[in-house]
Design a protein around this motif. Structure first.
Motif, PDB file in Angstrom:
ATOM      1  N   GLY A 110       0.823  -1.211   0.000  1.00 11.43           N
ATOM      2  CA  GLY A 110       0.000   0.000   0.000  1.00 11.43           C
ATOM      3  C   GLY A 110       0.853   1.255   0.000  1.00 11.43           C
ATOM      4  N   TYR A 111       1.907   1.246   0.787  1.00 10.56           N
ATOM      5  CA  TYR A 111       2.819   2.389   0.843  1.00 10.56           C
ATOM      6  C   TYR A 111       3.506   2.577  -0.509  1.00 10.56           C
ATOM      7  CZ  TYR A 111       6.873   5.230   1.926  1.00 10.56           C
ATOM      8  OH  TYR A 111       7.822   6.210   1.911  1.00 10.56           O
ATOM      9  N   THR A 112       3.953   1.486  -1.102  1.00 12.81           N
ATOM     10  CA  THR A 112       4.644   1.546  -2.389  1.00 12.81           C
ATOM     11  C   THR A 112       3.720   2.077  -3.473  1.00 12.81           C
ATOM     12  OG1 THR A 112       6.056  -0.294  -1.748  1.00 12.81           O
ATOM     13  CG2 THR A 112       5.921   0.174  -4.097  1.00 12.81           C
ATOM     14  N   MET A 113       2.478   1.626  -3.478  1.00 11.88           N
ATOM     15  CA  MET A 113       1.518   2.080  -4.488  1.00 11.88           C
ATOM     16  C   MET A 113       1.226   3.580  -4.328  1.00 11.88           C
ATOM     17  SD  MET A 113       1.097  -0.442  -6.411  1.00 11.88           S
ATOM     18  CE  MET A 113      -0.289   0.011  -7.408  1.00 11.88           C
ATOM     19  N   ARG A 114       1.085   4.046  -3.074  1.00 16.02           N
ATOM     20  CA  ARG A 114       0.839   5.476  -2.842  1.00 16.02           C
ATOM     21  C   ARG A 114       2.050   6.289  -3.277  1.00 16.02           C
ATOM     22  NH1 ARG A 114      -0.542   5.571   2.227  1.00 16.02           N
ATOM     23  NH2 ARG A 114       1.394   6.361   3.082  1.00 16.02           N
ATOM     24  N   ALA A 115       3.258   5.820  -2.964  1.00 18.26           N
ATOM     25  CA  ALA A 115       4.470   6.522  -3.362  1.00 18.26           C
ATOM     26  C   ALA A 115       4.574   6.595  -4.886  1.00 18.26           C
ATOM     27  CB  ALA A 115       5.699   5.829  -2.769  1.00 18.26           C
ATOM     28  N   ARG A 116       4.235   5.514  -5.557  1.00 17.77           N
ATOM     29  CA  ARG A 116       4.254   5.519  -7.026  1.00 17.77           C
ATOM     30  C   ARG A 116       3.226   6.507  -7.575  1.00 17.77           C
ATOM     31  NH1 ARG A 116       4.608  -0.907  -8.329  1.00 17.77           N
ATOM     32  NH2 ARG A 116       6.805  -1.124  -7.805  1.00 17.77           N
ATOM     33  N   GLY A 117       2.059   6.511  -6.980  1.00 16.92           N
ATOM     34  CA  GLY A 117       1.018   7.455  -7.412  1.00 16.92           C
ATOM     35  C   GLY A 117       1.453   8.898  -7.220  1.00 16.92           C
ATOM     36  N   ASP A 118       2.075   9.181  -6.078  1.00 20.58           N
ATOM     37  CA  ASP A 118       2.580  10.536  -5.813  1.00 20.58           C
ATOM     38  C   ASP A 118       3.662  10.916  -6.819  1.00 20.58           C
ATOM     39  OD1 ASP A 118       0.848  10.628  -3.671  1.00 20.58           O
ATOM     40  OD2 ASP A 118       2.419  10.390  -2.132  1.00 20.58           O
ATOM     41  N   ALA A 119       4.560   9.980  -7.105  1.00 16.28           N
ATOM     42  CA  ALA A 119       5.639  10.240  -8.070  1.00 16.28           C
ATOM     43  C   ALA A 119       5.065  10.485  -9.460  1.00 16.28           C
ATOM     44  CB  ALA A 119       6.622   9.074  -8.088  1.00 16.28           C
ATOM     45  N   LYS A 120       4.048   9.713  -9.829  1.00 16.96           N
ATOM     46  CA  LYS A 120       3.410   9.877 -11.139  1.00 16.96           C
ATOM     47  C   LYS A 120       2.756  11.256 -11.248  1.00 16.96           C
ATOM     48  CE  LYS A 120       0.090   7.683 -14.224  1.00 16.96           C
ATOM     49  NZ  LYS A 120      -0.855   6.580 -14.406  1.00 16.96           N
ATOM     50  N   ALA A 121       2.058  11.670 -10.189  1.00 18.04           N
ATOM     51  CA  ALA A 121       1.407  12.986 -10.184  1.00 18.04           C
ATOM     52  C   ALA A 121       2.444  14.108 -10.259  1.00 18.04           C
ATOM     53  CB  ALA A 121       0.540  13.144  -8.946  1.00 18.04           C
ATOM     54  N   ALA A 122       3.555  13.949  -9.547  1.00 15.07           N
ATOM     55  CA  ALA A 122       4.615  14.961  -9.574  1.00 15.07           C
ATOM     56  C   ALA A 122       5.230  15.060 -10.965  1.00 15.07           C
ATOM     57  CB  ALA A 122       5.682  14.637  -8.532  1.00 15.07           C
TER      58      ALA A 122
END
Length: 192
Positions: free
Chosen positions: A6-18
């Protein structure tokens, strides 16, 4: 406790948005420097620190990127021009500050409006300016039988071309331009 997945998926989502935001901002920066037709995906990707393939994954095409950049710029413009309705001085201050930031870019876009893609951008921009005038001066426009004429005059008095004539062509300071635009606005509003 949150799972590592879950943490990894959120971090990936944040990186994608950035990454998406960096790409959009890069496209907007380039559009302030050159004609839109001259902007390449290579330039956008390089400025954003991404690959062309990443740009295409996010936006599908150059047109998709430009459409998303226009939407972001429109939101930025609305925020920059915000002022309390009925406060003529605050409205003129906001619009002059907006032109100081984006006026040359807007003029460059208007010079390209023969291009259908650019016309699709500046057309809504013109409507946005008129809607802004109607919102900013709504209290002064209530119950005026000449409302349409007054709105037309206020649109002209606060238009980017009025700013250009005073600021770029005459070389006046931003403060002087603001004072002269406000004098025009007040004279229009004082009309019987």
């Amino acid at each position: 406790m949150e799972s590592k997945r879950g943490y990894t998926m959120r971090a990936r989502g944040d990186a994608k948005a950035a990454t998406r935001q960096r790409i959009l901002r890069a496209a907007l920066e380039l559009s302030e420097e050159k004609m839109t037709i001259e902007i390449t995906l290579d330039e956008v990707a390089s400025r954003a620190g991404a690959s062309v393939q990443t740009v295409l994954r996010h936006f599908g095409s150059r047109d998709g990127l430009l459409d998303a950049a226009v939407a972001l710029a429109s939101a930025d413009v609305e925020e920059e021009r915000r002022a309390p309705a009925g406060d003529a001085a605050a409205a003129v201050h906001a619009v002059v500050a907006h032109y100081e930031r984006r006026g040359d870019f807007v003029l460059r876009m208007l010079s390209q409006e023969h291009d259908p893609r650019i016309a699709a951008v500046v057309g809504p921009g013109k409507l946005l300016h008129r809607a802004w005038v109607e919102e900013m001066f709504a209290p002064q426009l209530t119950a005026r039988p000449d409302r349409a004429a007054v709105v037309d005059l206020l649109v002209v008095a606060t238009d980017v071309y009025a700013w250009k004539l005073l600021r770029r062509d005459r070389g006046l300071t931003a403060a002087t331009v603001e004072a002269r635009m406000l004098a025009l606005v007040n004279a229009i509003l004082a009309r019987p």
